[in-house]
Design a protein around this motif. Structure first.
Motif, PDB file in Angstrom:
ATOM      1  N   ASN A  74       0.805  -1.221   0.000  1.00 36.80           N
ATOM      2  CA  ASN A  74       0.000   0.000   0.000  1.00 36.80           C
ATOM      3  C   ASN A  74       0.843   1.279   0.000  1.00 36.80           C
ATOM      4  O   ASN A  74       0.319   2.374   0.223  1.00 36.80           O
ATOM      5  CB  ASN A  74      -0.957  -0.020   1.197  1.00 36.80           C
TER       6      ASN A  74
ATOM      7  N   ASN B 299      -8.746  -8.341  13.128  1.00 40.00           N
ATOM      8  CA  ASN B 299      -8.819  -8.396  11.667  1.00 40.00           C
ATOM      9  C   ASN B 299      -8.912  -7.003  11.032  1.00 40.00           C
ATOM     10  O   ASN B 299      -9.896  -6.658  10.366  1.00 40.00           O
ATOM     11  CB  ASN B 299      -9.994  -9.279  11.237  1.00 40.00           C
TER      12      ASN B 299
ATOM     13  N   TRP C 110      -6.665  -5.794   8.855  1.00 36.95           N
ATOM     14  CA  TRP C 110      -5.717  -5.743   7.729  1.00 36.95           C
ATOM     15  C   TRP C 110      -6.182  -4.804   6.629  1.00 36.95           C
ATOM     16  O   TRP C 110      -5.373  -4.120   5.997  1.00 36.95           O
ATOM     17  CB  TRP C 110      -5.469  -7.153   7.165  1.00 36.95           C
ATOM     18  N   SER C 111      -7.496  -4.756   6.380  1.00 38.53           N
ATOM     19  CA  SER C 111      -7.995  -3.919   5.274  1.00 38.53           C
ATOM     20  C   SER C 111      -7.828  -2.428   5.577  1.00 38.53           C
ATOM     21  O   SER C 111      -7.879  -1.592   4.678  1.00 38.53           O
ATOM     22  CB  SER C 111      -9.462  -4.239   4.995  1.00 38.53           C
TER      23      SER C 111
ATOM     24  N   GLY D 173      -5.187  -0.764   3.488  1.00 41.40           N
ATOM     25  CA  GLY D 173      -5.577  -0.474   2.110  1.00 41.40           C
ATOM     26  C   GLY D 173      -6.229   0.893   2.030  1.00 41.40           C
ATOM     27  O   GLY D 173      -5.934   1.695   1.142  1.00 41.40           O
ATOM     28  N   LYS D 174      -7.098   1.189   3.015  1.00 40.03           N
ATOM     29  CA  LYS D 174      -7.782   2.487   3.049  1.00 40.03           C
ATOM     30  C   LYS D 174      -6.766   3.603   3.282  1.00 40.03           C
ATOM     31  O   LYS D 174      -6.813   4.654   2.662  1.00 40.03           O
ATOM     32  CB  LYS D 174      -8.820   2.506   4.185  1.00 40.03           C
TER      33      LYS D 174
END
Ligand SMILES: [Zn+2]
Length: 215
Positions: free
Chosen positions: A25, A202, A204-205, A208-209
């Protein structure tokens, strides 16, 4: 656009997964690693060396000790030996230090300077002031962790930070984890986390943001 920097504490083997996610990212980070951690798993020396090729490494005492609970002599020993041992692992100078558990005093800040560090970092979990990386003691803006509103508010009071207390109260309908979007704009910001928390909740996403917002 914000200039975002990130730090990751404690040297868990999960830091390697997080390093890949950060890389993917386009996010920069410093990994703060103790040499020993009672009850915790750490990366091997080889893994730390591999990580050091891509990311900055910082010290986090030798034994992951809360420096506010030990005497002056012991605190200095932890500061110095944690630095030297890590330098021997990566073959590079260590200039940055993070206080275990975020706990520090004015005296310990001076001691970190005396031990040869160029800067040190606290463990602020929410702080709406812009991040100043020129200061010797640096305060993160945000911990990537699902803190409760009451934890955030108590934290601001503990640090005597009425500015952030008022801001947090005004944003009371938002969860802690959403606050990263509501930070001041066009200023340097610093976020931190433990990779074990990212795994546990959780998150992890989230990176990405962050990467998208930061590009
Ligand atoms: Zn720690």
């Amino acid at each position: 656009m914000n200039t975002l920097s990130i730090s990751v504490d404690d040297g868990s083997p999960l830091d390697l997964k997080l390093a890949d996610v950060l890389d993917k990212n386009g996010l920069k980070a410093t990994f703060y690693i103790p040499i020993k951690k009672p009850g915790g798993k750490l990366m091997t020396k080889k893994q730390i060396r591999i990580l050091a090729q891509r990311f900055e490494i910082g010290a986090h005492t030798y034994n992951h000790v809360d420096l506010t609970t030990v005497n002056h002599k012991m605190a200095l020993k932890e500061l110095v030996e944690g630095k030297i041992a890590l330098e021997n692992v990566i073959g590079k100078k260590i200039i940055t230090f993070a206080f275990p558990f975020g706990h520090y005093t004015e005296k310990l800040i001076k001691l970190a300077k005396y031990a040869g560090y160029g800067n040190c970092r606290s463990g602020r979990i929410i702080n709406f002031a812009s991040f100043d990386d020129k200061k010797f003691i640096q305060h993160p803006n945000f911990q990537i962790y699902p803190h409760k509103l009451t934890t955030d508010l108590r934290h601001c009071l503990k640090y005597g930070d009425l500015f952030s207390f008022t801001k947090r109260l005004a944003l009371a309908r938002h969860k802690h984890i959403e606050l990263y979007r509501l930070m001041p704009k066009n200023v340097p910001l610093h976020f931190w986390c433990h990779s074990q928390d990212i795994q546990k909740f959780n998150l992890w996403s989230f990176f990405g943001k962050l990467g998208k917002d930061n590009s």
